[in-house]
Motif scaffolding. Sequence first.
Motif, PDB file in Angstrom:
ATOM      1  N   ASN A 110       0.820  -1.216   0.000  1.00 44.70           N
ATOM      2  CA  ASN A 110       0.000   0.000   0.000  1.00 44.70           C
ATOM      3  C   ASN A 110       0.851   1.262   0.000  1.00 44.70           C
ATOM      4  O   ASN A 110       0.315   2.368  -0.114  1.00 44.70           O
ATOM      5  N   GLY A 111       2.161   1.116   0.131  1.00 44.88           N
ATOM      6  CA  GLY A 111       3.077   2.241  -0.017  1.00 44.88           C
ATOM      7  C   GLY A 111       3.264   3.114   1.195  1.00 44.88           C
ATOM      8  O   GLY A 111       4.171   3.958   1.221  1.00 44.88           O
ATOM      9  N   THR A 112       2.469   2.941   2.243  1.00 44.68           N
ATOM     10  CA  THR A 112       2.535   3.853   3.384  1.00 44.68           C
ATOM     11  C   THR A 112       3.811   3.677   4.202  1.00 44.68           C
ATOM     12  O   THR A 112       4.263   4.617   4.860  1.00 44.68           O
ATOM     13  N   LEU A 113       4.396   2.482   4.171  1.00 41.11           N
ATOM     14  CA  LEU A 113       5.607   2.195   4.939  1.00 41.11           C
ATOM     15  C   LEU A 113       6.808   1.975   4.036  1.00 41.11           C
ATOM     16  O   LEU A 113       7.869   1.542   4.496  1.00 41.11           O
ATOM     17  N   LEU A 114       6.686   2.304   2.773  1.00 37.61           N
ATOM     18  CA  LEU A 114       7.618   1.834   1.755  1.00 37.61           C
ATOM     19  C   LEU A 114       8.891   2.656   1.607  1.00 37.61           C
ATOM     20  O   LEU A 114       9.958   2.106   1.320  1.00 37.61           O
ATOM     21  N   GLU A 115       8.826   3.951   1.810  1.00 42.11           N
ATOM     22  CA  GLU A 115       9.910   4.839   1.375  1.00 42.11           C
ATOM     23  C   GLU A 115      11.289   4.408   1.887  1.00 42.11           C
ATOM     24  O   GLU A 115      12.260   4.374   1.128  1.00 42.11           O
ATOM     25  N   GLU A 116      11.402   4.050   3.141  1.00 45.02           N
ATOM     26  CA  GLU A 116      12.712   3.705   3.708  1.00 45.02           C
ATOM     27  C   GLU A 116      13.265   2.397   3.163  1.00 45.02           C
ATOM     28  O   GLU A 116      14.458   2.114   3.303  1.00 45.02           O
TER      29      GLU A 116
END
Length: 329
Positions: A110-116
Amino acid sequence: MATGGPGGTMSIHALHDDHGRTVRYLRLSLTDRCNLRCLYCHSNARHQCIPHEKVLRYEEMIRLVQIVRGMGVGKVRLTGGEPFARKGCDDFLLRLRQRFDDLDIRITTNGTLLEEHIPLLQRIRISAVNLSLDSFDRETFARVTGRDMLPEVLRALDAMLAAGIRVKINAVGLRGINDGQLADFVHAAMTLPVDVRFIEFMPMGSDTLWSPENFWPASDIRAAVEQHVRLVPLGDANEGQRGPARMFALEGGKGRMGFITPLTNHFCLSCNRLRLTSDGHLRTCLFADREYPLRPLLRHPKVTDEHIARVIAQACKSKPVGADLLAAR
């Protein structure tokens, strides 16, 4: 030939079913936990997480991948819940790549925790990321997901594109909710090198808001899209045509647009996948209730890889045609 667990080596033929389909694709759920509560998935109130002791250990998942890899499966998609909601996901991804150098590894998030985690995805040479994104409007996103986290998702999207990672945006078409926002999705496909794919809302349980009133068929979505841009069909040789989505180029655009039609124009006769739940149940069809418990086999000290492979092969043999099951309901 594949290396066995207890008991040595095994040699199992490729996975075929009674309908002539060959399975080459495993969807592996790392967890049932998710930090969102999407209204087309399940309700906040009724969802109970699988107890920790019943969730497959990462070592057991790698063993399962090794078994099906020896049976001709070349693609593994990691799903959830939300994969990055599970502790140790990064280490698992690294181990998976180290063990299977040529495996096509993909992930749905869902991308909400993805950036790191994006540097890690580069490192393991992820083939593609499917990003669930049902609205570019912050208020609608919060309504659909139950969380005001659209900025986090958009930052992750930008970071993935900057890192050169292939992105597919998956949007569930919801009449009365995101049907007035097609221009946003068209703009994304025109200006970004992404695939934007609309998925028909499937009746997958009693806790969702599925009804004929909010079902938005792909034919209607496509007609609405064509009011904004000319769609150019892609030939059968195009990669997108090998999956469930019917893909189109956009005249003058950088990306592509596709439509996935599990209800109005099913693709069951070409289905090439198996699904493994995070608690170790094998499902041969999304629309079938029958599951095959593999966790007890994986945890029994005397059960070999070859035995597990034979169980999988037998389950695959009777893999149903999902559209027939839906028609009978």
